[in-house]
Design a protein around this motif. Structure first.
Motif, PDB file in Angstrom:
ATOM      1  N   VAL A  74       0.845  -1.193   0.000  1.00 22.33           N
ATOM      2  CA  VAL A  74       0.000   0.000   0.000  1.00 22.33           C
ATOM      3  C   VAL A  74       0.877   1.239   0.000  1.00 22.33           C
ATOM      4  CG1 VAL A  74      -1.798   1.295   1.209  1.00 22.33           C
ATOM      5  CG2 VAL A  74      -1.812  -1.216   1.276  1.00 22.33           C
ATOM      6  N   ASP A  75       0.603   2.146  -0.914  1.00 20.46           N
ATOM      7  CA  ASP A  75       1.199   3.484  -0.910  1.00 20.46           C
ATOM      8  C   ASP A  75       0.134   4.447  -0.393  1.00 20.46           C
ATOM      9  OD1 ASP A  75       3.470   2.426  -2.012  1.00 20.46           O
ATOM     10  OD2 ASP A  75       3.195   3.301  -4.002  1.00 20.46           O
ATOM     11  N   GLU A  76       0.422   5.107   0.710  1.00 26.14           N
ATOM     12  CA  GLU A  76      -0.543   6.030   1.306  1.00 26.14           C
ATOM     13  C   GLU A  76      -0.356   7.437   0.757  1.00 26.14           C
ATOM     14  OE1 GLU A  76      -2.964   5.138   3.078  1.00 26.14           O
ATOM     15  OE2 GLU A  76      -2.449   3.235   4.062  1.00 26.14           O
ATOM     16  N   VAL A  77      -1.367   8.263   0.937  1.00 29.10           N
ATOM     17  CA  VAL A  77      -1.278   9.676   0.558  1.00 29.10           C
ATOM     18  C   VAL A  77      -0.351  10.374   1.540  1.00 29.10           C
ATOM     19  CG1 VAL A  77      -2.572  11.815   0.255  1.00 29.10           C
ATOM     20  CG2 VAL A  77      -3.610   9.630  -0.383  1.00 29.10           C
ATOM     21  N   GLU A  78       0.573  11.157   1.023  1.00 32.54           N
ATOM     22  CA  GLU A  78       1.482  11.892   1.883  1.00 32.54           C
ATOM     23  C   GLU A  78       0.768  13.085   2.503  1.00 32.54           C
ATOM     24  OE1 GLU A  78       4.848  12.889  -0.458  1.00 32.54           O
ATOM     25  OE2 GLU A  78       5.545  10.815  -0.650  1.00 32.54           O
ATOM     26  N   PRO A  97     -10.600   7.622   1.966  1.00 34.68           N
ATOM     27  CA  PRO A  97     -10.103   8.104   0.675  1.00 34.68           C
ATOM     28  C   PRO A  97     -10.365   7.083  -0.429  1.00 34.68           C
ATOM     29  CG  PRO A  97      -8.297   7.240   1.982  1.00 34.68           C
ATOM     30  CD  PRO A  97      -9.512   7.226   2.875  1.00 34.68           C
ATOM     31  N   THR A  99      -9.257   4.512  -3.009  1.00 37.79           N
ATOM     32  CA  THR A  99      -8.108   3.610  -3.137  1.00 37.79           C
ATOM     33  C   THR A  99      -8.059   3.092  -4.567  1.00 37.79           C
ATOM     34  OG1 THR A  99      -8.210   2.895  -0.818  1.00 37.79           O
ATOM     35  CG2 THR A  99      -7.027   1.477  -2.359  1.00 37.79           C
ATOM     36  N   ARG A 121       2.766   8.227  -6.605  1.00 35.80           N
ATOM     37  CA  ARG A 121       3.203   7.998  -5.239  1.00 35.80           C
ATOM     38  C   ARG A 121       2.969   9.236  -4.368  1.00 35.80           C
ATOM     39  NH1 ARG A 121       6.115   3.704  -3.543  1.00 35.80           N
ATOM     40  NH2 ARG A 121       7.674   3.910  -1.898  1.00 35.80           N
ATOM     41  N   ARG A 125      -4.061   7.082  -2.502  1.00 36.04           N
ATOM     42  CA  ARG A 125      -3.876   5.785  -1.838  1.00 36.04           C
ATOM     43  C   ARG A 125      -3.961   4.693  -2.904  1.00 36.04           C
ATOM     44  NH1 ARG A 125      -6.307   1.438   1.124  1.00 36.04           N
ATOM     45  NH2 ARG A 125      -5.073   1.044   2.995  1.00 36.04           N
ATOM     46  N   ALA A 168      -8.236  -2.659   1.485  1.00 37.01           N
ATOM     47  CA  ALA A 168      -9.105  -1.486   1.291  1.00 37.01           C
ATOM     48  C   ALA A 168     -10.533  -1.859   1.663  1.00 37.01           C
ATOM     49  CB  ALA A 168      -9.024  -1.012  -0.154  1.00 37.01           C
TER      50      ALA A 168
END
Length: 384
Positions: A74-78, A97, A99, A121, A125, A168
């Motif tokens: 999983v790449d999350e929102v910064e 959010p 996904t 990236r 998400r 998710a």
């Protein structure tokens, strides 16, 4: 394995060799001018220096219905990434959010989305997963042993649901799939239509097909392809039972194998050699018995009816105009069934269009994400 089976394997191998000869001839001529040791050194250098496939996210595991372990990241929102405006009623929990779930193709892995992952990236998400028996996921439990069952596209749809349920479990979804990954999305819709109806807000089908794969000629004479197709399932099963022997043969013919991968993956003459080698590594890492387990699924694949679940959604249908594996005509047929689909045919592009022309794919994907509110319009990735 009996003598008759090996004889059939031999005849099929010869037929495949004849069919591949035309494709391989140009490869062989091109490579006559470069020594084998030089090519091997070049491959090793690209393996050591290429940055592709190095992007990693938070790891996790989902468990399929047959207990196969499915690996995802999983790449999350910064924290400082722009977020789309969302309505929130006083006292209510903030909405989950969007996904974006990426599903890869046959003999590939989640790293095949390298360029799109790099561009998105931190902005959205995203979940990237390896299909069963591919990448870091476990070998399919149902396929284990001499009596193992072949994989079905329906089973892959169930696997995708298991990943979504784990990685998710709430919030809106955008589904993105390349080739077999797009078929997996269709199977999810066919077997779990309520999930698509209740949670999916957009979809992207890249270089895929809803069925009629028996009509594809792979750029070769159709009569010969049909002859090989009749015996190929049995031959693959036979070869899969001698996996170690076959893998040694693949290594011994690495040059020809690499040339065929390039022909059936890319179209551009100036495609980056490190990208080509990256694709080779992914495909080379797929064992022959896995190739054999998955092949029957494509012969039986027909998910045309499942596309109805996506009819009311924003959809991107994208393919390379020179895709020999799932020709662009299949993507056009898919788009015809989806009235809200944006059809994009990328010029001078082969099957691995997301690696060959990453900017074109990322640009259209970012536009889709903007339309569904996953990212603010005009705030998409800077480039692929």
């Amino acid at each position: 394995m009996g003598e008759e089976t090996w004889r059939r394997a031999g005849w099929a191998g010869a037929a495949i060799g004849v069919l591949a000869a035309g494709a391989a001839a140009g490869v062989a001529v091109e490579r006559l001018t470069v020594g084998r040791s030089v090519r091997e050194k070049a491959r090793l250098a690209l393996d050591a220096e290429g940055p592709f496939g190095a992007l990693r996210g938070a790891p996790g595991w989902a468990v399929a219905e047959d207990s196969t372990r499915l690996y995802y990241e999983v790449d999350e929102v910064e924290g400082d990434a722009p977020a789309p405006r969302r309505r929130r009623l006083f006292g209510r929990k903030a909405p989950a959010p969007v996904t974006v779930v990426f599903s890869h193709g046959y003999c590939l892995g989640q790293d095949s989305w390298h360029f799109q992952r790099a561009a998105l990236r931190g902005l959205v998400r995203a979940v990237y997963w390896d299909q069963r028996s591919h990448g870091r996921s476990g070998r399919g439990v149902e396929q284990a042993g001499p009596d193992g069952a072949p994989v079905s596209i329906g089973r892959l749809g169930d696997d995708l649901k298991a990943v979504i349920d784990t990685a998710a479990p709430e919030g809106p979804l955008v589904l993105v799939g390349h080739s077999m990954g797009g078929m997996t999305m269709m199977a999810l819709a066919g077997r779990h239509p309520e999930l698509v109806r209740e949670r999916v807000v957009g979809a992207a089908f890249v270089g895929t097909s809803a069925g009629r794969l028996d009509e594809i000629s792979y750029g070769l004479p159709m009569a010969g392809v049909n002859a090989v197709r009749r015996v190929l399932p049995g031959v693959l099963r036979a070869l899969g039972s001698r996996a170690e022997l076959v893998e040694r043969g693949r290594r011994a013919t690495a040059d020809l194998f690499a040339g065929l991968i390039k022909k059936y993956s890319f179209s551009s003459k100036d495609v980056d050699p490190s990208v080509v080698r990256f694709a080779e590594r992914m495909i080379e890492s797929t064992p022959i018995d896995v190739v054999a387990e998955f092949y029957p699924a494509f012969v039986e694949h027909d998910e045309t009816a499942s596309l109805a679940a996506f009819r009311e959604l924003p959809v991107l249908a994208l393919a390379g105009d020179r895709d020999l594996v799932t020709p662009s005509s299949h993507t056009e047929a898919l788009a015809d069934l989806l009235p809200d689909a944006e059809l994009v045919i990328v010029p001078d592009a082969g099957h691995l269009v997301m690696l060959e022309h990453p900017e074109a794919v990322t640009d259209r994907l970012a536009d889709l994400l903007g339309r569904v509110g996953a990212v603010p319009l005009g705030e998409g990735p800077a480039g692929g």
